[in-house]
Scaffold this active site. Structure first.
Site, short mmCIF file in Angstrom:
data_model
loop_
_atom_site.label_atom_id
_atom_site.label_comp_id
_atom_site.label_asym_id
_atom_site.label_seq_id
_atom_site.Cartn_x
_atom_site.Cartn_y
_atom_site.Cartn_z
N ARG A 108 0.81 -1.24 0.00
CA ARG A 108 0.00 0.00 0.00
C ARG A 108 0.84 1.28 0.00
O ARG A 108 0.39 2.34 0.43
CB ARG A 108 -0.96 0.03 1.19
CG ARG A 108 -1.98 -1.08 1.15
CD ARG A 108 -3.15 -0.77 2.06
NE ARG A 108 -4.00 -1.94 2.16
CZ ARG A 108 -3.83 -2.88 3.09
NH1 ARG A 108 -2.87 -2.77 3.99
NH2 ARG A 108 -4.64 -3.91 3.12
N LYS A 130 3.84 11.82 -11.45
CA LYS A 130 2.96 10.95 -12.26
C LYS A 130 3.71 9.65 -12.53
O LYS A 130 4.84 9.67 -13.02
CB LYS A 130 2.66 11.61 -13.61
CG LYS A 130 1.55 12.60 -13.57
CD LYS A 130 1.16 12.90 -15.01
CE LYS A 130 0.22 14.06 -15.12
NZ LYS A 130 -0.07 14.37 -16.53
N GLU A 172 11.37 17.37 -25.14
CA GLU A 172 10.67 17.88 -23.95
C GLU A 172 11.23 19.25 -23.54
O GLU A 172 10.50 20.11 -23.05
CB GLU A 172 10.79 16.90 -22.78
CG GLU A 172 10.20 15.51 -23.02
CD GLU A 172 8.68 15.46 -23.07
OE1 GLU A 172 8.01 16.51 -22.94
OE2 GLU A 172 8.14 14.35 -23.27
N LYS A 214 9.36 22.63 -15.01
CA LYS A 214 8.32 21.61 -14.76
C LYS A 214 7.88 21.65 -13.29
O LYS A 214 6.68 21.56 -13.00
CB LYS A 214 8.81 20.21 -15.14
CG LYS A 214 7.75 19.16 -14.81
CD LYS A 214 7.74 17.94 -15.64
CE LYS A 214 6.57 17.06 -15.24
NZ LYS A 214 6.60 15.73 -15.80
N GLU A 224 -3.36 18.47 -11.89
CA GLU A 224 -3.70 18.73 -13.29
C GLU A 224 -5.13 19.21 -13.50
O GLU A 224 -5.90 18.66 -14.27
CB GLU A 224 -3.43 17.48 -14.15
CG GLU A 224 -3.29 17.83 -15.61
CD GLU A 224 -2.66 16.73 -16.47
OE1 GLU A 224 -1.64 16.17 -16.04
OE2 GLU A 224 -3.20 16.48 -17.54
N ARG A 228 -1.01 22.52 -15.36
CA ARG A 228 -0.19 21.32 -15.60
C ARG A 228 -0.52 20.70 -16.96
O ARG A 228 0.31 20.04 -17.57
CB ARG A 228 -0.37 20.31 -14.46
CG ARG A 228 0.59 19.14 -14.60
CD ARG A 228 0.67 18.26 -13.39
NE ARG A 228 1.70 17.24 -13.62
CZ ARG A 228 2.12 16.38 -12.72
NH1 ARG A 228 1.62 16.41 -11.51
NH2 ARG A 228 3.04 15.49 -13.01
N ASN A 232 1.30 18.96 -21.59
CA ASN A 232 0.90 17.98 -22.61
C ASN A 232 1.03 18.53 -24.02
O ASN A 232 0.58 17.88 -24.98
CB ASN A 232 -0.54 17.52 -22.38
CG ASN A 232 -0.65 16.66 -21.14
OD1 ASN A 232 0.21 15.81 -20.89
ND2 ASN A 232 -1.67 16.90 -20.34
N HIS A 235 1.63 16.27 -26.88
CA HIS A 235 1.42 14.90 -26.41
C HIS A 235 0.10 14.29 -26.87
O HIS A 235 -0.03 13.07 -26.91
CB HIS A 235 1.49 14.83 -24.89
CG HIS A 235 2.90 14.93 -24.37
ND1 HIS A 235 3.72 16.00 -24.68
CD2 HIS A 235 3.65 14.11 -23.59
CE1 HIS A 235 4.90 15.82 -24.10
NE2 HIS A 235 4.88 14.68 -23.44
N HIS A 239 0.98 10.97 -28.36
CA HIS A 239 0.66 9.67 -27.76
C HIS A 239 -0.11 8.77 -28.73
O HIS A 239 0.09 7.57 -28.76
CB HIS A 239 -0.15 9.85 -26.47
CG HIS A 239 0.72 10.18 -25.30
ND1 HIS A 239 0.21 10.60 -24.10
CD2 HIS A 239 2.06 10.13 -25.14
CE1 HIS A 239 1.21 10.81 -23.26
NE2 HIS A 239 2.34 10.54 -23.86
N HIS A 249 9.23 8.37 -27.78
CA HIS A 249 8.39 9.39 -27.15
C HIS A 249 8.75 10.79 -27.70
O HIS A 249 7.86 11.55 -28.09
CB HIS A 249 8.60 9.33 -25.63
CG HIS A 249 7.72 10.25 -24.87
ND1 HIS A 249 6.37 10.05 -24.73
CD2 HIS A 249 7.99 11.40 -24.20
CE1 HIS A 249 5.85 11.02 -24.01
NE2 HIS A 249 6.82 11.86 -23.66
#
Ligand code: NAD
Length: 339
Positions: A108, A130, A172, A214, A224, A228, A232, A235, A239, A249
């Site tokens: 956990r 993330k 990036e 960032k 987000e 934030r 993207n 992206h 993606h 990527h």
């Protein structure tokens, strides 16, 4: 080594800039830590791992899946990892994503730190909490937002990084400049990839500048809800293309940024498409590419950033100013077809 502490929703995260991997043992006890890395990083830096319990995974995005998570969990049980254990992801974004995700679910949730070893992981993937895995063609479909306890940046890892991975990292970095930092775009235009590769002290400064871009965005909007989302940029389409066409990527988001710039011209009167595209090309990245529009749009329709008939698309109004626009799928398809 320079230490900075940032507080994300109450949790302190220690950043160690300009650090040496050797300092890791002063941050976490070797006896209660397990490193997760991949074969490429392990083989290029074997000596560094001496004395550390290390799980070595096969490299590549295709391993960022549930099956790898199961394998890692089995190995952690075998190693006797418990709630006092700290997991340390030493690798590119695939490794930091898997490690962060496993750490968030094992017993956990246990402590986790990252030592990013690719340029992309240094400036992006390791930051912001993330963590997740892919499901089929859907990137990062399963995951969690949970901050690591620490990040250690040692740019000397980059000495073994292949050129194509440097290029991925620059995708990036250019993204950060495009949405937040016009001066960074100028700086990138006046340097070359070869210069950064040769001069790691220059790269260390570049890494820190991008880590701060960032980090500031995430600090202002960890979960987000607003700003934030700007990260993207490139992206959404990226993606959709990444797994379908087996692009890296960085390559995928470079193409994504190119088309986002085209869309931005039409929707928010963006005027510097050529500046952005020239910079991507200067750093060895692909820009205009033919792709199956219908297929890409159908993947976008399952994107996490979509509503029923539209997708929240990140555009740039001008270099250094990212904005979010909701664009209906039909409009998007029309723009793609018109290119
Ligand atoms: P990666 O981990 O696959 O690394 C790229 C390649 O470089 C791999 O072959 C790896 O073995 C190799 N490598 C890494 N460091 C090396 C070194 N020092 N020397 C030699 N080889 C080295 O991928 P990446 O490009 O680092 O990251 C991409 C991944 O990061 C994607 O899965 C993406 O979804 C994820 N990502 C996550 C976030 C986030 O916020 N969590 C943000 C951006 C990207």
């Amino acid at each position: 080594m320079k230490k900075k502490v940032f507080h994300f929703s109450g949790k302190p995260v220690n950043y160690y800039f300009d650090a040496s991997f050797d300092a890791l043992k002063t941050i976490v006890p070797i006896a209660s830590s397990v490193i997760i890395t991949d074969e490429n990083v392990f083989n290029a830096h074997k000596k560094k791992f001496k004395g550390w319990s290390t799980i070595v995974l096969k490299p590549g995005e295709q391993y960022k899946v549930q099956q790898t998570v199961d394998v890692v969990i089995d190995q952690l049980i075998e190693l006797g990892a418990d709630r006092q254990t700290t997991l340390i992801g030493v690798g590119g974004g695939v490794i930091t994503d898997i490690t962060g995700y496993v750490a968030s679910i094992y017993m956990r949730g246990i402590a986790v730190g990252f030592v990013p070893t690719s340029l992309l992981a240094m400036v992006d993937a390791s930051i912001g909490g993330k963590n997740g895995i892919d499901v089929g063609v859907y990137k990062n479909m399963v995951g969690i937002i949970r901050q690591p306890n620490f990040l250690l940046f040692d740019v000397r890892f980059l000495k073994s990084l292949p050129l194509s991975e440097w290029q991925n990292g620059f995708a990036e970095i250019i993204k950060h400049g495009a949405i937040k930092d016009a001066a960074l775009i100028k700086q990138l235009h006046s340097h070359t990839l070869a210069a950064y590769k040769k001069d790691l002290s220059l790269t260390a400064k570049l890494v820190e500048r991008n880590v701060m871009i960032k980090t500031k965005v995430v600090l202002a909007d960890e979960f987000e809800k607003a700003d934030r989302k700007l990260l993207n940029f490139g992206h959404t389409l990226g993606h959709a293309l990444e797994n379908t066409y087996e692009l890296s990527h960085g390559q995928a988001i470079s193409i994504g940024m190119t088309y986002a710039a085209v869309i931005a011209e039409q929707i928010v009167q963006f005027k510097s498409r050529n500046v952005l595209v020239a910079l991507l090309e200067k750093y060895g990245l692909p820009t205009y590419a033919s792709f199956n529009i219908a297929k890409a749009v159908s993947i976008l329709q399952k994107d996490k950033k979509k509503t029923k008939d539209a997708v929240h698309y990140i555009l740039v109004e001008k270099i250094g100013k990212g904005v979010i626009h909701t664009i209906p799928f039909v409009t998007l398809e029309k723009i793609f077809k018109g290119i």
